[in-house]
Design a protein around this motif. Structure first.
Motif, PDB file in Angstrom:
ATOM      1  N   VAL A 180       1.008  -1.182   0.116  1.00 55.24           N
ATOM      2  CA  VAL A 180      -0.138   0.081  -0.251  1.00 55.24           C
ATOM      3  C   VAL A 180       0.918   1.302   0.085  1.00 55.24           C
ATOM      4  O   VAL A 180       0.753   2.122  -0.716  1.00 55.24           O
ATOM      5  N   GLU A 181       1.949   1.324   0.867  1.00 55.25           N
ATOM      6  CA  GLU A 181       2.711   2.326   0.813  1.00 55.25           C
ATOM      7  C   GLU A 181       3.444   2.788  -0.655  1.00 55.25           C
ATOM      8  O   GLU A 181       3.613   3.782  -1.049  1.00 55.25           O
ATOM      9  N   LYS A 182       3.746   1.536  -1.221  1.00 50.79           N
ATOM     10  CA  LYS A 182       4.231   1.715  -2.708  1.00 50.79           C
ATOM     11  C   LYS A 182       3.343   2.311  -3.718  1.00 50.79           C
ATOM     12  O   LYS A 182       3.592   2.956  -4.719  1.00 50.79           O
ATOM     13  N   LYS A 183       1.910   1.944  -3.367  1.00 45.59           N
ATOM     14  CA  LYS A 183       0.924   2.318  -4.218  1.00 45.59           C
ATOM     15  C   LYS A 183       0.361   3.597  -4.244  1.00 45.59           C
ATOM     16  O   LYS A 183      -0.409   4.183  -4.934  1.00 45.59           O
ATOM     17  N   THR A 184       0.616   4.146  -2.930  1.00 43.40           N
ATOM     18  CA  THR A 184      -0.239   5.430  -2.547  1.00 43.40           C
ATOM     19  C   THR A 184       0.793   6.295  -1.964  1.00 43.40           C
ATOM     20  O   THR A 184       2.140   6.069  -1.857  1.00 43.40           O
ATOM     21  N   ASP A 185       0.158   7.582  -1.635  1.00 39.18           N
ATOM     22  CA  ASP A 185       0.937   8.732  -1.090  1.00 39.18           C
ATOM     23  C   ASP A 185       1.491   7.818   0.383  1.00 39.18           C
ATOM     24  O   ASP A 185       0.726   7.474   1.025  1.00 39.18           O
ATOM     25  N   SER A 186       2.718   8.121   0.641  1.00 35.55           N
ATOM     26  CA  SER A 186       3.346   7.276   1.961  1.00 35.55           C
ATOM     27  C   SER A 186       2.750   7.857   3.137  1.00 35.55           C
ATOM     28  O   SER A 186       2.953   7.283   4.284  1.00 35.55           O
ATOM     29  N   SER A 187       2.029   9.097   3.136  1.00 31.02           N
ATOM     30  CA  SER A 187       1.479   9.830   4.302  1.00 31.02           C
ATOM     31  C   SER A 187       0.188   9.014   4.757  1.00 31.02           C
ATOM     32  O   SER A 187      -0.492   9.314   5.726  1.00 31.02           O
ATOM     33  N   MET A 188      -0.405   8.218   3.801  1.00 29.66           N
ATOM     34  CA  MET A 188      -1.928   7.590   4.148  1.00 29.66           C
ATOM     35  C   MET A 188      -1.690   6.570   5.205  1.00 29.66           C
ATOM     36  O   MET A 188      -0.503   5.641   5.129  1.00 29.66           O
ATOM     37  N   LEU A 189      -2.561   6.604   6.070  1.00 26.20           N
ATOM     38  CA  LEU A 189      -2.369   5.618   7.094  1.00 26.20           C
ATOM     39  C   LEU A 189      -3.088   3.927   6.537  1.00 26.20           C
ATOM     40  O   LEU A 189      -3.859   4.262   5.780  1.00 26.20           O
ATOM     41  N   VAL A 190      -2.516   3.053   7.212  1.00 30.24           N
ATOM     42  CA  VAL A 190      -3.111   1.837   6.577  1.00 30.24           C
ATOM     43  C   VAL A 190      -3.337   0.926   7.735  1.00 30.24           C
ATOM     44  O   VAL A 190      -2.672   0.637   8.510  1.00 30.24           O
ATOM     45  N   TYR A 191      -4.815   0.606   7.546  1.00 31.49           N
ATOM     46  CA  TYR A 191      -5.416  -0.300   8.323  1.00 31.49           C
ATOM     47  C   TYR A 191      -5.777  -1.683   8.026  1.00 31.49           C
ATOM     48  O   TYR A 191      -6.410  -1.735   6.893  1.00 31.49           O
TER      49      TYR A 191
END
Length: 90
Positions: free
Chosen positions: A66-77
């Protein structure tokens, strides 16, 4: 499902060598309760009793992707559902 969620879900389906079998994925994006951008991933596991170490490894794989596919500032649950919980529990 928005374009980011659908691209994350597609990438999750392509993850190689999962530590435990996953029957399906459910992904949502939006703002969390603190108004921060977030991604929610539910992994629908094929088994009910999955070792903690395997869940931990899978959670790490999901977060990395998810960090690779999105803005790394997004929280991942990340959440897991066992086979007996079914896909409708997400």
């Amino acid at each position: 499902m928005d374009i980011v969620a659908s691209s994350i879900e597609a990438a999750l389906r392509e993850l190689p060598e999962l530590p435990t079998p996953v029957s399906s994925w459910h992904v949502e994006t939006g703002s969390d309760s603190t108004d921060d951008p977030a991604v929610w991933v539910w992994a629908m596991l094929r088994e009910d009793d999955v070792e903690f170490a395997k869940r931990l490894r899978l959670r790490s794989m999901i977060r990395d992707l998810v960090e690779k596919k999105t803005d790394s500032s997004m929280l991942v649950y990340v959440r897991f559902r066992g086979a007996s919980e079914g896909a409708h529990s997400a």
